[in-house]
Design a protein around this motif. Structure first.
Motif, PDB file in Angstrom:
ATOM      1  N   ARG A  56       0.946  -1.294   0.225  1.00 37.38           N
ATOM      2  CA  ARG A  56      -0.608   0.194   0.067  1.00 37.38           C
ATOM      3  C   ARG A  56       1.050   1.459   0.395  1.00 37.38           C
ATOM      4  NH1 ARG A  56      -5.200  -1.407   1.169  1.00 37.38           N
ATOM      5  NH2 ARG A  56      -5.685  -3.976   2.027  1.00 37.38           N
ATOM      6  N   GLN A 103     -11.723   2.338 -10.790  1.00 36.35           N
ATOM      7  CA  GLN A 103     -11.168   2.290  -9.724  1.00 36.35           C
ATOM      8  C   GLN A 103     -10.028   1.519  -9.899  1.00 36.35           C
ATOM      9  OE1 GLN A 103     -12.424   1.723  -5.861  1.00 36.35           O
ATOM     10  NE2 GLN A 103     -10.491   1.379  -5.189  1.00 36.35           N
ATOM     11  N   VAL A 107      -2.601   0.264  -8.355  1.00 33.07           N
ATOM     12  CA  VAL A 107      -2.908   1.340  -9.295  1.00 33.07           C
ATOM     13  C   VAL A 107      -1.818   1.644 -10.051  1.00 33.07           C
ATOM     14  CG1 VAL A 107      -1.176   3.723  -8.547  1.00 33.07           C
ATOM     15  CG2 VAL A 107      -1.955   2.901  -7.148  1.00 33.07           C
ATOM     16  N   VAL A 111      -1.289   7.447  -7.086  1.00 34.79           N
ATOM     17  CA  VAL A 111      -2.206   6.578  -5.915  1.00 34.79           C
ATOM     18  C   VAL A 111      -2.779   7.790  -5.669  1.00 34.79           C
ATOM     19  CG1 VAL A 111      -1.564   6.638  -3.426  1.00 34.79           C
ATOM     20  CG2 VAL A 111      -0.001   6.116  -5.346  1.00 34.79           C
ATOM     21  N   LYS A 112      -4.061   7.499  -5.254  1.00 37.90           N
ATOM     22  CA  LYS A 112      -4.713   9.054  -5.212  1.00 37.90           C
ATOM     23  C   LYS A 112      -5.509   8.878  -4.049  1.00 37.90           C
ATOM     24  CE  LYS A 112      -6.616   8.598  -9.750  1.00 37.90           C
ATOM     25  NZ  LYS A 112      -5.561   7.051 -10.083  1.00 37.90           N
ATOM     26  N   GLN A 116      -4.037   3.374  -0.878  1.00 40.63           N
ATOM     27  CA  GLN A 116      -4.389   2.218  -1.439  1.00 40.63           C
ATOM     28  C   GLN A 116      -3.090   1.381  -1.985  1.00 40.63           C
ATOM     29  OE1 GLN A 116      -4.857   5.277  -4.976  1.00 40.63           O
ATOM     30  NE2 GLN A 116      -6.456   3.323  -6.538  1.00 40.63           N
ATOM     31  N   GLU A 117      -3.736   0.183  -3.246  1.00 38.68           N
ATOM     32  CA  GLU A 117      -3.599  -1.047  -3.374  1.00 38.68           C
ATOM     33  C   GLU A 117      -2.142  -0.944  -4.878  1.00 38.68           C
ATOM     34  OE1 GLU A 117      -6.292   0.144  -3.328  1.00 38.68           O
ATOM     35  OE2 GLU A 117      -7.313  -1.144  -1.522  1.00 38.68           O
ATOM     36  N   THR A 298      -8.825   2.256   4.151  1.00 37.58           N
ATOM     37  CA  THR A 298      -9.783   1.869   2.506  1.00 37.58           C
ATOM     38  C   THR A 298     -10.793   1.905   2.263  1.00 37.58           C
ATOM     39  OG1 THR A 298      -9.120  -0.162   2.439  1.00 37.58           O
ATOM     40  CG2 THR A 298      -7.131   1.499   2.434  1.00 37.58           C
ATOM     41  N   ASN A 369      -8.560  13.356  -2.055  1.00 37.16           N
ATOM     42  CA  ASN A 369      -7.223  12.382  -1.345  1.00 37.16           C
ATOM     43  C   ASN A 369      -7.353  11.440  -0.706  1.00 37.16           C
ATOM     44  OD1 ASN A 369      -5.590  14.834  -2.982  1.00 37.16           O
ATOM     45  ND2 ASN A 369      -5.035  12.915  -4.167  1.00 37.16           N
ATOM     46  N   ALA A 371      -9.538   7.453   1.213  1.00 35.01           N
ATOM     47  CA  ALA A 371     -10.383   6.627   0.133  1.00 35.01           C
ATOM     48  C   ALA A 371     -11.813   6.617   0.189  1.00 35.01           C
ATOM     49  CB  ALA A 371     -10.298   5.512   2.056  1.00 35.01           C
TER      50      ALA A 371
END
Ligand code: MCN
Ligand code: CUM
Length: 798
Positions: A56, A103, A107, A111-112, A116-117, A298, A369, A371
């Motif tokens: 992450r 989505q 990524v 990354v947002k 994030q994964e 998340t 930015n 989840a």
């Protein structure tokens, strides 16, 4: 839906001793839960099973420059490291959200949100997978993050979704409802208007069991079986099939025991997709299971609405208009889990329990930015926010007019004889008696006594002030109907399939999925009631798409209103067929066979001693079936509700506020609920207790916080506070019964009522303690420091 004897009678029903409607049947599922025999996703172990751990992002907004897998792959036991590039080869780089957004699964470029994964490590055991994840090296170019919706909409805000073609800023959509002109006019002409700004903070459902899955591709059958923490297995199967390209009949979703959902388990998450893709590629089972902080940081958050509320009223307290404007933080993707035609969920029921002439609401949603999520946590698709808005505003108005908050509610309630009632924002309330519930709550709370005590404390300048808060909320639960409510295009009906065995017991399969609500008991009670069977002889199955009828799942308190209705209708179909078998067995004409709800038996009209039980009928259906009928005894119903149900209640909270420390103590907590006809009062009570605890968590403690860099500072149980038994007072619960006129057994949903209804009662109570000094609002969560600040500002701090 036809029922020859008018259905269960709310005044009379007592389950007839067979565990039917209204009986406090002990929960069948609890034997396995309290003896440690539950079977959750993480209990599932398959031969050769691999484990997936997600790498992450530590940053909230960053471009991925490079990913180096080599050190991870060198580790003994690491089988694969996946990145967006690998998924792209299988056309799985992105996935659709439930709100028509796209989505990244892992990524792709940027990354947002923090955590994030970015990549996934597949290894032979969980520890190795975790070690491997730490060895994946990712180079980031860190970008400026945008954390709040307000910042996101500033002209010079960095663009978050730069991969979208037509996206020039962080604005997602505008939405409005009601008659703006008529409402503005009412406001211009009003004697009094009030306005208040309030925030419904970001929350997380935080179920005990986090999200996860075990995906198992069977190359022999070309079929994938996914054990999934899912509140909606069938809808998830359809989406799984659409995303993966695996035909739907080759996808089996199994939702085993679910350790709490609270809305968290409605969306689809990248971890599911990664585990499934890895299983297909590696031809081995793959398990993915979140840790606590991954869950909170998340997956599907709740609320995050910044609201302005306004009321217009006459000087004697008749509310003429309501207006609201909302700024909504939807996070990095629009991934809200709600009926697709309702971009703000059911927030537009913000006229609440009141007969208000004019209403207008507007809302702007923004990417940030943070989840993604938005609808979860016992919210009835944002009725939580709506109820908070109107119930807070009524209190603000009562203060402005110096009126008793109970009295002002009474003056404005939709009267009991006005149902069915159409609200100014277009909702069709099925039934209600708000005054009755409020009166009952006032009496239970010993309201006058506490008003007296409140005055006394003020006069004596006591260290502890008394505050009394009321919330007289209306809920809307039970989506469909399918024509107005759908998830990803699938109409929101639900289903039941009853099969009676030759020996007289039965299996009920439903399209909804319990997460702790007790469906294995309460749905069996509906069948017991409608077929005259003993509740012990009915087992309930759900959560396996290979065997259960298609349904849209459990959220929005829709199980009782929709699948409960399907169960009653299916049972009545079985009863109809049972009559022809009874006629055959009793050697009478079918028209002469009557069913007696009290005894549960079928008999010949006018000759009650010529009777037969459902057990004897079941035997007849298989061993001596009438030639005019097919053998067997079963029925299926797919139920599209004609309308939603509108449960309601009145909650009264009495608090003591400490002027030295800002601490709030609950003196008394009264909850009167009306969910129409009640299936199992004990299960309902359990739902109310749990939901009130969550309402207290909401009002007093819970908050997913971020710092200015977009670091989630409220993303674990050290910082995201859940109430424990220590913080929860004794609840005094009461009820009224106003059946739903369109539901086959007159029941309404109840699962979310306490969480929807209680936060404003609690805030109203704390505000009420300081109202004499001019305080009109305290933001949630009302931590002692916030309360003390409010006391200080009002000149009340000691
Ligand atoms: N019930 C009843 N009589 C009624 C209405 C309901 O006996 N008139 C019973 C039902 O049969 C069911 C229970 O009360 O056993 C809740 O029913 P219902 O209101 O239909 O709600 P759902 O079953 O659809 O549950 C969903 C709702 C939601 S949306 C959230 S979020 C939430 C909630 O339930 N999540 C929960 N309560 C929860 N409780 C537990 N333990 N765990 C969760 O994850
Ligand atoms: Cu809004 S939480 Mo419930 O509907 O699963």
């Amino acid at each position: 839906q036809h029922d020859d004897d008018g259905g269960p009678d709310p005044e009379k029903h007592c389950g007839h001793g067979r565990g039917g409607m209204g009986e406090e049947v002990k929960r069948k599922e609890d034997k396995r839960f309290i003896t440690g025999r539950g079977n959750y996703v993480d209990d599932i172990k398959k031969p050769g099973m691999l484990h997936c751990e997600i790498v992450r992002s530590p940053h909230a907004h960053a471009r991925v420059e490079d990913i180096d897998k080599s050190r991870a792959l060198d580790l003994d036991g690491v089988v694969a490291v996946l990145t967006a590039e690998d998924l792209a080869a299988h056309e799985l780089a992105t996935m659709p959200t439930l709100m028509d957004d796209t989505q990244d699964v892992l990524v792709n470029d940027k990354v947002k949100f923090q955590s994030q994964e970015v990549a996934a490590v597949i290894a032979t055991d969980r520890y190795v997978a975790k070690d491997g994840a730490e060895k994946v090296e990712v180079d980031y170019e860190v970008l400026d993050p945008v954390v709040t919706a307000e910042e996101a909409l500033e002209a010079d805000a960095p663009l978050i979704r730069d991969e979208l073609e037509d996206q020039e800023d962080n604005h997602i959509f505008d939405w409005d409802v009601g008659d703006k002109e008529a409402t503005d006019e009412v406001f211009e002409e009003a004697d009094v208007t009030v306005e208040e700004q309030m925030e419904y903070q970001r929350l997380h459902p935080a179920p005990i069991e986090t999200c996860g899955c075990v995906a198992d591709w069977d190359p022999g059958k070309d079929k994938i079986t996914v054990h999934l923490t899912s509140q909606a297995p069938h809808a998830h199967r359809t989406l799984f099939s659409q995303v993966s390209g695996i035909p739907e009949h080759k996808v089996r979703i199994v939702s085993p025991d679910v350790g709490g959902g609270f809305g968290n388990k409605v969306p689809i998450y990248p971890g599911y997709v990664v585990a499934a893709a890895a299983s297909v590629v590696l031809e081995q089972p793959v398990k993915w299971m979140e840790e606590r902080s991954e869950n909170i940081q998340t997956t599907g958050f709740a609320r995050d609405y910044d609201m302005t509320g306004e009321l217009a009223a006459t000087e004697d307290g008749i509310i003429k208009g309501v207006r609201t404007d909302v700024l909504a933080n939807h996070g990095a993707y629009n991934a809200v889990a709600q009926p697709s035609k309702f971009p703000a969920g059911f927030f537009n029921i913000f006229t609440g329990s009141y007969d208000i002439e004019a209403a207008y609401g507007s809302l702007t949603a923004a990417f940030t930015n943070t989840a993604p999520g938005g609808v979860a946590y016992r919210c009835s698709f944002r009725v939580t926010e709506a109820v908070y808005l109107i119930e807070r505003m009524v209190k603000v108005l009562a203060q402005e007019l110096d009126m008793d908050p109970a009295e002002i509610r009474r003056k404005n309630f939709i009267p009991a004889d006005a149902f069915p009632y159409e609200s100014a924002t277009g909702w069709n309330y099925d039934s209600g008696d708000y005054e009755k519930a409020l009166d009952k709550a006032l009496e239970m709370a010993d309201y006058d006594h506490y008003r007296e005590e409140q005055r006394r404390r003020i006069e004596e300048d006591a260290d502890k002030l008394i505050g009394i808060g009321i919330s007289s909320f209306t809920e809307v639960v039970g989506a469909g109907p399918g024509k107005s409510c759908d998830i990803a295009g699938i109409e929101m009906f639900d289903s039941a399939d009853i099969r009676v065995n030759p020996t007289g017991n039965a299996v009920l399969r439903v399209g909804v999925q319990t997460q702790g609500q007790g469906h294995e008991t309460t749905f069996a009670q509906i069948v017991a009631e409608e077929l005259g069977m003993d509740v012990e002889n009915i087992s309930v199955e759900h959560g396996d798409t290979d065997t259960d009828p298609y349904g849209l799942g459990t959220y929005g308190s829709r199980s009782t209103p929709v699948a409960g209705a399907a169960t009653a209708v299916a049972a009545r179909k079985v009863r109809e067929k049972a009559k022809s078998i009874a006629a055959n067995e009793l050697e009478a004409a079918e028209e002469d066979i009557e069913w007696d709800r009290e005894s549960g038996e079928f008999h010949v009209a006018g000759a009650p001693d010529r009777s037969i039980t459902i057990t004897e009928i079941a035997a007849g259906a298989y061993m001596n079936h009438p030639t005019s009928e097919e053998p067997g005894l079963e029925a299926v119903n797919y139920y599209d509700p004609p309308e939603m149900t509108y449960p309601f209640g009145s909650y009264i909270v009495i608090v003591e506020v400490d002027r030295e420390t800002g601490e709030v103590d609950f003196e008394k907590f009264v909850a009167v609920d009306d969910c129409g006809n009640r299936i199992n009062p004990m299960v309902i009570e359990g739902q109310i207790h749990g939901g009130l605890a969550q309402g207290i968590g909401t009002a007093m403690m819970e908050h997913v916080t971020y710092d200015e860099n977009g670091n989630c500072t409220g993303g674990d149980f050290m910082n995201y506070l859940l109430p424990t038994a220590n913080e929860i007072p004794n609840f005094e619960t009461g009820y009224t019964v106003t059946p739903s006129p369109h539901h086959p057994i007159g029941a309404k949903g109840v699962g979310e009522s306490p969480t929807v209804g209680s936060p404003p009662a609690i805030v109203n109570a704390v505000v009420d303690a300081m109202a004499h000094a001019g305080t009109t609002h305290v933001e949630m969560p009302m931590t002692p420091d916030r309360v003390w600040e409010a006391l200080d500002e009002a000149g009340l701090a000691h």
